[in-house]
Design an enzyme around this catalytic site. Sequence first.
Site, PDB file in Angstrom:
ATOM      1  N   VAL A  11     -17.180 -56.647  24.565  1.00  0.00           N
ATOM      2  CA  VAL A  11     -17.900 -57.818  25.147  1.00  0.00           C
ATOM      3  C   VAL A  11     -17.752 -57.963  26.564  1.00  0.00           C
ATOM      4  CG1 VAL A  11     -17.440 -60.277  24.849  1.00  0.00           C
ATOM      5  CG2 VAL A  11     -17.310 -58.804  22.972  1.00  0.00           C
ATOM      6  N   ASP A  30     -10.110 -55.358  35.016  1.00  0.00           N
ATOM      7  CA  ASP A  30      -9.342 -55.116  33.772  1.00  0.00           C
ATOM      8  C   ASP A  30      -8.013 -54.212  34.186  1.00  0.00           C
ATOM      9  OD1 ASP A  30     -10.486 -53.750  30.900  1.00  0.00           O
ATOM     10  OD2 ASP A  30      -8.601 -53.035  31.558  1.00  0.00           O
ATOM     11  N   GLY A 256     -24.207 -51.760   0.135  1.00  0.00           N
ATOM     12  CA  GLY A 256     -23.685 -50.610   0.666  1.00  0.00           C
ATOM     13  C   GLY A 256     -22.002 -50.310   0.516  1.00  0.00           C
ATOM     14  N   CYS A 263     -15.152 -56.969  14.145  1.00  0.00           N
ATOM     15  CA  CYS A 263     -15.345 -58.491  13.846  1.00  0.00           C
ATOM     16  C   CYS A 263     -15.155 -59.003  12.556  1.00  0.00           C
ATOM     17  CB  CYS A 263     -16.766 -58.792  14.336  1.00  0.00           C
ATOM     18  SG  CYS A 263     -16.851 -58.544  16.159  1.00  0.00           S
TER      19      CYS A 263
HETATM   20  C1  UDX Z   1     -20.792 -58.364  14.005  1.00  0.00           C
HETATM   21  C2  UDX Z   1     -21.959 -59.727  14.067  1.00  0.00           C
HETATM   22  O1  UDX Z   1     -23.321 -59.260  13.468  1.00  0.00           O
HETATM   23  C3  UDX Z   1     -21.947 -59.995  15.498  1.00  0.00           C
HETATM   24  O2  UDX Z   1     -22.729 -61.216  15.633  1.00  0.00           O
HETATM   25  C4  UDX Z   1     -20.401 -60.481  16.001  1.00  0.00           C
HETATM   26  O3  UDX Z   1     -20.454 -60.912  17.289  1.00  0.00           O
HETATM   27  C5  UDX Z   1     -19.697 -59.195  15.964  1.00  0.00           C
HETATM   28  O4  UDX Z   1     -19.740 -58.707  14.300  1.00  0.00           O
HETATM   29  P1  UDX Z   1     -20.962 -55.795  14.358  1.00  0.00           P
HETATM   30  O5  UDX Z   1     -19.609 -55.880  13.882  1.00  0.00           O
HETATM   31  O6  UDX Z   1     -21.491 -55.064  15.610  1.00  0.00           O
HETATM   32  O7  UDX Z   1     -21.498 -57.241  14.590  1.00  0.00           O
HETATM   33  O8  UDX Z   1     -21.883 -55.365  13.298  1.00  0.00           O
HETATM   34  P2  UDX Z   1     -23.115 -55.554  12.147  1.00  0.00           P
HETATM   35  O9  UDX Z   1     -24.224 -55.008  12.324  1.00  0.00           O
HETATM   36  O10 UDX Z   1     -22.995 -57.055  11.945  1.00  0.00           O
HETATM   37  O11 UDX Z   1     -22.663 -54.910  10.867  1.00  0.00           O
HETATM   38  C6  UDX Z   1     -21.089 -55.190  10.443  1.00  0.00           C
HETATM   39  C7  UDX Z   1     -21.013 -54.478   9.194  1.00  0.00           C
HETATM   40  O12 UDX Z   1     -21.621 -54.864   8.041  1.00  0.00           O
HETATM   41  C8  UDX Z   1     -21.135 -53.034   9.182  1.00  0.00           C
HETATM   42  O13 UDX Z   1     -20.051 -52.332   8.585  1.00  0.00           O
HETATM   43  C9  UDX Z   1     -22.505 -53.079   8.337  1.00  0.00           C
HETATM   44  O14 UDX Z   1     -22.809 -51.524   7.768  1.00  0.00           O
HETATM   45  C10 UDX Z   1     -22.300 -53.844   7.234  1.00  0.00           C
HETATM   46  N1  UDX Z   1     -23.623 -54.420   6.873  1.00  0.00           N
HETATM   47  C11 UDX Z   1     -24.513 -55.119   7.479  1.00  0.00           C
HETATM   48  C12 UDX Z   1     -23.874 -54.223   5.484  1.00  0.00           C
HETATM   49  O15 UDX Z   1     -23.316 -53.488   4.876  1.00  0.00           O
HETATM   50  N2  UDX Z   1     -25.138 -55.011   5.078  1.00  0.00           N
HETATM   51  C13 UDX Z   1     -26.011 -55.454   5.674  1.00  0.00           C
HETATM   52  O16 UDX Z   1     -26.858 -55.914   5.004  1.00  0.00           O
HETATM   53  C14 UDX Z   1     -25.673 -55.765   7.055  1.00  0.00           C
END
Ligand code: UDX
Length: 438
Positions: A11, A30, A256, A263
């Site tokens: 971030v 850092d 999936g 997060c």
């Molecule tokens: C997430 C949030 O989207 C972001 O706004 C926040 O600030 C940080 O957390 P991120 O963890 O980078 O971002 O990934 P994201 O694309 O949201 O996917 C998270 C997880 O959900 C992944 O494991 C992805 O494979 C899974 N996922 C996502 C699904 O299984 N199905 C979906 O339809 C969408």
Amino acid sequence: MRICMIGTGYVGLVSGACFADFGHDVTCVDKVPEKIEGLLAGRMPIWEPGLEALVKHNAANGRLKFTTNLAEGIAGADAVFIAVGTPARRGDGHADLSFVYAAAAEIAGALTGPAVIVTKSTVPVGTGDEISRILKENGAPEGTTVASNPEFLREGAAIRDFKIPDRIVVGAEDERAREVLREVYRPLFLNKAPILFTGRRTAELIKYAANAFLATKISFINEVADLCEAVGADVQEVSRGIGLDNRIGPKFLHAGPGYGGSCFPKDTLALLQTAELNGVPMRIVSSVVEVNDARKSAMADRVRDELGGALDGKRIGVLGLTFKPNTDDMRDAPSLALIKRLQEGGASVVAFDPVGREQAEPMLPGVTFAADAYAVAAEADALVLVTEWDEFRALDLKRLAASMKGRQLIDLRNVYDPEDAERAGLSYRGVGRGEQRG
Ligand code: UDX
């Protein structure tokens, strides 16, 4: 504006580089000297598309600096962003705020004039109040205030998400903080990005509620996928059928192997902790976590079933290890639980990931790493597609089938058309794609 960014993790580094790209004067601080040395030499500590070019460009034009010296970074800053890690505390899932509080105390001692201290790290409701107290206690200059400005960056698309956000959330209790942050984000709302000013506690909660809601969509569709398999329906068509309803929306409805990453797993647990501490049950979020945990282990059972009920002595190829494509992040990746259970069942695992090997290897003892997807398939009894990297979307299925010992393709991301796979000689199993009956 002069901005100081504390923490050069995901971030902090993305935000710092993007702020510099807007024309602000940014110093990233850092504590880890190797990280700063690397950044000064143009080496990125994380793999994120577009980041290296952005950092190098802004470092070269002098708007983006790096230092281990907090006082130097803070000197003359209008806004000091705290973007240090808030890992889930071992045992109870509560966000570990020790790095945030330590940063606040150090900032207080280093400030030479009033500044707006902004939390970008995801922090539980009320953390801003505690930071305020720490700043005061450690002698921060009069007029120093605290605001919350949560990030909504997706790994792999973080720069785009920063520059073209759906919204900017600013939680502040005073006009000065609102003014400074309005100025910091001015280049974005010239592009009409909505900026939402709220109270500080509200902003802190918005972040958790957003992530918990997205996680809910995923767990929901994953349970629908199981039902689709049982009743002979297709989850992808169900997703499309419900997603076209504007009230639901089409995103985050891909079934999936369960969500992972830095997060969702951490933030859902932290939200449950906050809820419990405040005596407010959040049964939905609690079920979302439970469903996701169960899902990750159920994926190994799916592989076992496809192999006729036994894993012992089988060679299983795994395509993709990171929690999603376009990142090298392995935190809470579904591949970890899957591979562990396959190995416990007596299978040997061969894997390939386009970018994640370095992160993955120490976390996956006993796994053999192959050079590409075709090498993974060689002599494998089954092939499991875990992460939908682009390079796995158009594999030569006939070539895969020809080099495998078995025929099973278990596609946990529904990348392939079942009929194409069958035509290539594979026995296909996706997620939520039930057999049509009658
Ligand atoms: C997430 C949030 O989207 C972001 O706004 C926040 O600030 C940080 O957390 P991120 O963890 O980078 O971002 O990934 P994201 O694309 O949201 O996917 C998270 C997880 O959900 C992944 O494991 C992805 O494979 C899974 N996922 C996502 C699904 O299984 N199905 C979906 O339809 C969408």
